[in-house]
Structures are given as C-alpha cells and as structure tokens.
Design an enzyme around this catalytic site. Structure first.
Site, short mmCIF file in Angstrom:
data_model
loop_
_atom_site.label_atom_id
_atom_site.label_comp_id
_atom_site.label_asym_id
_atom_site.label_seq_id
_atom_site.Cartn_x
_atom_site.Cartn_y
_atom_site.Cartn_z
N GLU A 250 -20.15 7.38 -17.58
CA GLU A 250 -20.88 6.18 -18.00
C GLU A 250 -22.22 6.10 -17.27
O GLU A 250 -22.36 6.60 -16.16
CB GLU A 250 -20.08 4.91 -17.64
CG GLU A 250 -18.76 4.81 -18.35
CD GLU A 250 -17.91 3.62 -17.90
OE1 GLU A 250 -16.86 3.40 -18.50
OE2 GLU A 250 -18.31 2.93 -16.95
N LYS A 252 -24.84 4.37 -14.97
CA LYS A 252 -24.71 3.41 -13.87
C LYS A 252 -25.86 2.40 -14.02
O LYS A 252 -27.02 2.75 -13.85
CB LYS A 252 -24.79 4.12 -12.52
CG LYS A 252 -24.49 3.21 -11.37
CD LYS A 252 -24.39 4.00 -10.07
CE LYS A 252 -23.84 3.16 -8.93
NZ LYS A 252 -24.55 1.94 -8.67
N ARG A 257 -23.31 -6.86 -10.22
CA ARG A 257 -21.90 -6.73 -10.61
C ARG A 257 -21.34 -8.14 -10.74
O ARG A 257 -21.35 -8.91 -9.79
CB ARG A 257 -21.17 -5.97 -9.51
CG ARG A 257 -19.66 -5.85 -9.70
CD ARG A 257 -19.34 -4.72 -10.64
NE ARG A 257 -17.92 -4.48 -10.80
CZ ARG A 257 -17.22 -3.60 -10.10
NH1 ARG A 257 -17.79 -2.91 -9.13
NH2 ARG A 257 -15.94 -3.40 -10.36
N PHE A 341 -17.80 -3.37 -18.71
CA PHE A 341 -17.25 -2.01 -18.72
C PHE A 341 -15.75 -2.00 -18.46
O PHE A 341 -15.13 -0.96 -18.45
CB PHE A 341 -18.01 -1.06 -17.78
CG PHE A 341 -18.23 -1.55 -16.38
CD1 PHE A 341 -17.18 -1.73 -15.50
CD2 PHE A 341 -19.52 -1.81 -15.93
CE1 PHE A 341 -17.40 -2.15 -14.21
CE2 PHE A 341 -19.75 -2.24 -14.63
CZ PHE A 341 -18.68 -2.42 -13.77
N GLU A 417 -30.37 4.85 -13.06
CA GLU A 417 -29.82 4.81 -11.70
C GLU A 417 -28.92 5.97 -11.32
O GLU A 417 -28.91 6.44 -10.21
CB GLU A 417 -28.99 3.53 -11.58
CG GLU A 417 -29.55 2.53 -10.64
CD GLU A 417 -28.62 2.31 -9.47
OE1 GLU A 417 -29.12 2.34 -8.34
OE2 GLU A 417 -27.41 2.12 -9.68
N LYS A 422 -15.13 8.18 -14.40
CA LYS A 422 -13.87 7.44 -14.18
C LYS A 422 -12.68 8.20 -14.75
O LYS A 422 -12.79 8.79 -15.84
CB LYS A 422 -13.96 6.06 -14.84
CG LYS A 422 -15.03 5.18 -14.25
CD LYS A 422 -15.16 3.86 -14.99
CE LYS A 422 -16.26 3.02 -14.39
NZ LYS A 422 -16.56 1.83 -15.20
N ARG A 433 -11.84 2.06 -3.18
CA ARG A 433 -12.98 2.98 -3.29
C ARG A 433 -12.46 4.39 -3.01
O ARG A 433 -13.11 5.21 -2.38
CB ARG A 433 -14.07 2.59 -2.28
CG ARG A 433 -15.45 3.13 -2.65
CD ARG A 433 -16.38 3.13 -1.48
NE ARG A 433 -17.07 1.89 -1.22
CZ ARG A 433 -18.21 1.52 -1.78
NH1 ARG A 433 -18.79 2.28 -2.66
NH2 ARG A 433 -18.78 0.39 -1.44
N LYS A 441 -25.71 9.76 -7.92
CA LYS A 441 -27.06 9.21 -8.08
C LYS A 441 -28.07 10.23 -7.61
O LYS A 441 -27.82 10.94 -6.63
CB LYS A 441 -27.23 7.94 -7.23
CG LYS A 441 -26.31 6.83 -7.62
CD LYS A 441 -26.89 5.46 -7.33
CE LYS A 441 -27.23 5.21 -5.89
NZ LYS A 441 -27.56 3.78 -5.64
#
Ligand code: ATP
Length: 605
Positions: A250, A252, A257, A341, A417, A422, A433, A441
């Site tokens: 996807e 970024k 957020r 998302f 970005e 995922k 995380r 990035k």
C-alpha cells in the site's frame, strides 16, 4: 504513599531509576516504590506522574520548551536579556553558554533554577502537585500559567522542579520503557491500556498484581492503541521477512493517523495519542454518516487533505487549517479526505481477530467510498496491474520481490512517502510493531558525506508531476587544471527525492529557461557533458550549459555501486537531495577524482 506523601519521595525514586544501569534494577526501584509508598487507591495519582504522556484526564498544558522558557523567565522575575534568560531561550544551542546540557531543556532550566532556589525540599505533596498541574492545564491565559509556575517554584527545590518540568514536557528520560513500567505494575496492564487508552481505568482495575484480568476487547467510543509498522531498510529485507505470506503493498500516506469511531449519530476522531480531534467533525461527520453504512463501527486510516483543483492529496501539514475552514464554512478547493485502510469493529463485534483479507471485505461492504472525501484502501487489480497515475489510493497484491521493487520505485518517483507491506493473513493487534506491517521509506537510507554535484539534465515525472521535471541527472566535474574552471561534466546519477514540493518547484522554475529537449538518437548531448550510450540514462531535457546550472548537495547510502548506466565509474545507491546550493557557484562542483578518493577511503580500499 498517600496523596499527602511528599513529591520529594517520588523524586528520589526518579533519581535512582535514572542512575541505575540495568533495567531489572530500575524496575525493582519502581516496584519498591509502589509497595512501600503507595496505597492501591492512590496508584493513579502516582502513575500519571510517571507516565505523563499517557494521562488523558488532564488536558494539554500548551507549554512546549520555548513557551515554557518564556513563562519560567517571568515566573522567576528575570530580565529577558539576562544571561540566564538567554540560556533558557537558547536551550538548544551548544557551545560554552549552555555547555553539556544543551538540547536538554530540563537540565538547562535546573542550572538556572539552582542559582535561585534553595537546596532544601519545598515540601510539595503529590496531591498538591496534581492539583497545580490540573490548574496549569486548565488555565488559558499566560499570566495565570506564570503564577502557577511561580507557586511550583516556591514549593520545590531545583532538583524537584527539574522533574516537574519533565512531567510538564511529558518526557521523563528514565531509561525505563513504558512497557517495563506497565509490566512491573501488573502483568495485564499493557494489554488493558492498549485496548482502552485509559490510564485511570488501568490503575483502578488492576490494583492487585496477583489477580489476572480477563483479556478485554476493543469498544466503540474508546480509543485503541494503533497497530504500527516496523521499518525495513529495503525491498529485499521486507520480502524476506514476509517470506511465504500473502502480501499487500500500500501507499504510505502522509497525514494524521486517525481512528474513526461511529456510534449512531456520534462520531469521534481519535489520533495516535488517543486525543479526540473534534475539529474534524465539521469537515467529516456528515460524510461518515452518509457513507459508512454500519451504524456502529471503528475505521482505521489516515486523515489527509484532497486538493480538488490539482486532483491529488495536498502536502502534509494543512489538516488543521482545512478543518478550521470547514468549520467556518469557507469555500476552498481543498477538503478533508479520510483514507480508511482497515476496519476494527462493525455492528456489534470487534473484528480485529479476523484476517486482514477478511477485514478488507468488511471494509468494502461497510463503506461507500467517495473520491477525494472518503476513500478505502483495498487491493485492486490482477497480476500485472499497477497504480494508475492520478488515482488517489493504491493497494496491490505482491507476488514477487520484483513487484515490491517496482511498486517502491514508482512511489519514490512520485515523491510519495513510502510504502507499507502487510501480511494479509494477520490480525490487527493494538500497539503491535512486531512486523505484520512493514514500512519502507526512501529516507531510511543511511547518508554518507554530502556530495556537491551539478544538475546537467532533467526527467519528467509521472502521476501528479506528469509533464514537469521531477528528477535530475547530476554530474561530477572533470578535474580542471590549476586555476581554471571545469570544462566537462561526467554523468553521475539520477536523483529526485529529498526536496519539498516548493523547493523542487523553485529549482525547476529557475532552470526552466535553460532546459533543452534533445532528440535521440539524432542529436548528441551538449559537448560539455560526457554520458554513456545507455538509454536508461537519457534525460528528457539537458541544461543548455553548465554555468547556467545549480549545485545540489546530495547524500546517499555509503555503498556506492559500480555504474554501468552512468559515465562516472561509480554511482550511488538511493541518492537523496539534501539541499539546493544556490550559494555555491557551478564550478565548485565535486570532481571525479576527489569522489573516487572519497569512495576508496570510505571502503577502506
Ligand atoms: P512515520 O514517521 O514513518 O509515519 P510512525 O512512527 O508515525 O512512522 P509507523 O507505525 O512507524 O508510524 O508507520 C505507520 C504509520 O504510517 C501509521 O501510523 C499511519 O499514520 C501511516 N500510514 C500511512 N499509510 C498507511 C497505510 N497504508 N497503512 C498503514 N499505515 C499507514
């Protein structure tokens, strides 16, 4: 500790924890403090001072370092141009003035306070401190804040005031993670906090360390700690980590957020720090009511600004301004746009335990997207599909490392970005995380030393920069003989990332009059540029002559690569523009020989 316990007791614990080297020791100090000095009913009173960043019972103080510096100057009755006042104002600066403490506001402030406060403890109790902090957060005018700070100064010594300042700045620098503090407090504390984001509730429900708490699920109306992404250095590392998994790639997005909690007519917009951003209501609540079909649901996604005149997302930073314009009813070609998302709750059930693939289906059926207002990010297209230029949302299934490489390259070229990868089989886990989501990035690439290179050509961009130069071909100078300017420039690498849109536009505007299109293969490039015959190198435009051009300072991964594409013997891996050197004349461009010496010295060869 009771509420009447002195703050100095807590300060001793802070000092001990900070001084201890080992995490186990730090944790045991905290445990001892809880057991010896705290009554279970006062846990929240104490823990909110230890984890101030997680306390939502008190609003924001509106005191970042620079404002706090000015308020302290007034609270201490100092003149603004006194050396100590300047020390506070310039707390970031190094050098003789602030010395070793530069950059640490609380330490710089302690230096100043030590000269004005006595050594003896001021006798402040925990209860009083919490009350004063409540008042500090509630007060909206500066004189009131100054007067509360003056009271705090009166009731503390410099060492205690240092910790008060760190509590206000919400960063205690204890060297003990929030996770360790939670674990020491209660084995279920972190889990419960992650699904409720409510420190008071955690402290009140989990008073007995030996009594386990049944795992709680998420609820509409209570912010959830967001699932986060783990950094990876490159596409290969990402692919390796997700080996054998079904993977979605996807875009970024670079916004805020936000979790949207819809509960009938009520809509909340919780940020990553679980703050309820009611300012988004005016711009977004109506569309949520109309287009989110489920009566109760939680969406996870990014709040952005859509520019309908340019047909693309605006650069990060205008969310608040646009939210305000929506509130004031101002007409604008920019509007808030939410990109969902993920979906975490729908109807009466939490769906975080379902796979991402299943959640995508739920998202599709729960939301009717509206372009530029409310988008959903779900995979589209088949094996060879790519993100169509101009499409605001992009999500594709990855079948190979090559797919990831291509997608990443496309994103980098578009100056976006980065990408998020995922595992489609994964659950959504609050606060996790651990690598179910990976982010890649362009600016994670380690920077080597700055290289000052000359722009010799330009490449047109695609998507939102279609028809405009978005990347440059840069060159190194052929070393000139003494006291002369270089005459030839050797093509070196292609670079496009690193500048803001405004900075890029400024360079392109400056160079535009000197862009010359050249027909391949009929016409050769201008004679002062040395290039190869490799077609990958050919820019769309050349700069008419070097003295019209501009120097760019670029940084890159220190691992240079032997170049087959460009004329210079080495090129760079993931180069990035650090800044435009309008101040440096064209002839001061780095020369090939100096660059090769630099490569050899950094490779040790
Ligand atoms: P960064 O500074 O790189 O945004 P971060 O520390 O804020 O990192 P991470 O968890 O590391 O947050 O990266 C995930 C963040 O990326 C999310 O919090 C979200 O704001 C943003 N994001 C943008 N697009 C997506 C996407 N498609 N999927 C997940 N997160 C996304």
């Amino acid at each position: 500790m009771t509420e009447e316990t002195k703050f100095s007791v807590m300060v001793s614990m802070f000092d001990w924890i900070q001084k201890s080297k080992y995490s186990a020791k730090k944790r045991s100090k905290f445990r001892k403090f809880l057991d010896t000095f705290c009554k279970p009913r006062d846990y929240f009173t104490a823990v909110r001072l230890i984890l101030p960043g997680l306390d939502r019972e008190r609003g924001s103080y509106g005191l970042k370092e620079s404002v706090l510096a000015n308020c302290l100057i007034d609270a201490l009755g100092m003149s603004r141009d006194s050396p100590d006042a300047l020390r506070l104002i310039n707390w970031r600066k190094g050098g003789a003035k602030t010395g070793a403490n530069a950059g640490n506001f609380a330490l710089v402030a302690t230096e100043v306070l030590q000269r004005r406060q006595g050594m003896a403890s001021g006798g402040l109790t925990i209860k009083e401190l919490n009350e004063l902090l409540d008042r500090l957060a509630c007060s909206e005018n500066r004189p009131e804040k100054i007067s509360i700070l003056a009271t705090l100064i009166k009731k503390t010594n410099a060492q205690e005031m240092k910790w008060v300042i760190m509590i206000i700045l919400k960063d205690l620098k204890l060297g003990l993670s929030e996770k360790s503090i939670f674990h020491e407090f209660h084995p279920d504390a972190e889990d419960l906090f992650n699904v409720t984001c409510d420190l008071k509730l955690v402290c009140e429900k989990l008073r007995d360390r030996h009594q386990r708490h049944k795992r709680q699920d998420i609820e509409v109306g209570k912010a959830v700690r967001p699932q986060l992404a783990m950094r990876v250095s490159d596409a290969q590392a990402a692919w390796k980590k997700l080996h054998g998994k079904e993977v979605v790639m996807e875009c970024k997005f670079d916004g805020d957020r936000i979790q949207i909690h819809k509960n009938g007519a009520e809509v909340h917009f919780f940020s990553r720090n679980f703050i309820d951003h009611s300012e988004y209501e005016h711009g977004m609540s109506d569309i949520i009511q109309q287009c989110v079909l489920a009566d109760r649901c939680i969406l996870d996604g990014e709040m952005l600004v859509w520019d309908s005149s340019l047909n693309r997302f605006a650069e990060f930073g205008s969310n608040q301004e646009i939210a305000k314009a929506a509130k004031d009813g101002l007409d604008s070609h920019k509007q808030l746009c939410y990109v969902a998302f993920d979906i975490l709750y729908v109807g009466d059930t939490s769906v975080i335990h379902q796979s991402l693939k299943e959640r995508h289906e739920l998202l599709r059926s729960a939301v009717n997207p509206v372009k530029g207002r409310l988008e959903i990010l779900v995979p589209s297209g088949g094996l060879n599909s790519h993100c169509p230029p101009g499409e605001p949302c992009c999500s594709l299934i990855a079948h190979s490392l090559d797919d990831v490489d291509k997608f990443f390259k496309q994103i980098v070229e578009n100056r976006d970005e980065g990408i998020v990868l995922k595992d489609l089989d994964s659950k959504w886990e609050p606060g996790d995380r651990s690598g179910k989501w990976l982010k890649l990035k362009p600016d994670y690439i380690r920077a080597g030393s700055d290289l000052d290179v000359l722009i010799i050509g330009g490449y047109y961009g695609s998507g939102r920069r279609g028809g405009e130069v978005a990347q440059f071909l840069v060159g190194l100078a052929e070393r000139p003989s003494a006291d002369t300017y270089p005459r030839r420039f050797i093509s070196f690498c292609r670079v496009g990332t690193g500048l803001s849109d405004d900075e890029l536009n400024a360079v392109v505007t400056k160079l535009k009059p000197y862009f010359r299109k050249y027909d391949y293969p009929k016409k050769a490039p201008p004679s002062f540029y040395q290039v190869t015959n490799n077609s990958k190198e050919r820019p769309d435009v050349w700069i008419e002559s070097p003295e019209k051009s501009v120097i760019l300072s670029i940084t890159s991964d220190i691992r240079t690569i032997r170049s087959e594409v460009f004329a210079a013997p080495y090129s760079l891996r993931f180069p990035r523009i650090d800044r435009v050197r309008y101040d440096k004349p064209w002839h001061e461009c780095l020369d090939v020989q100096s660059f090769i010496e630099l490569v050899h010295s950094s490779n040790g060869t």
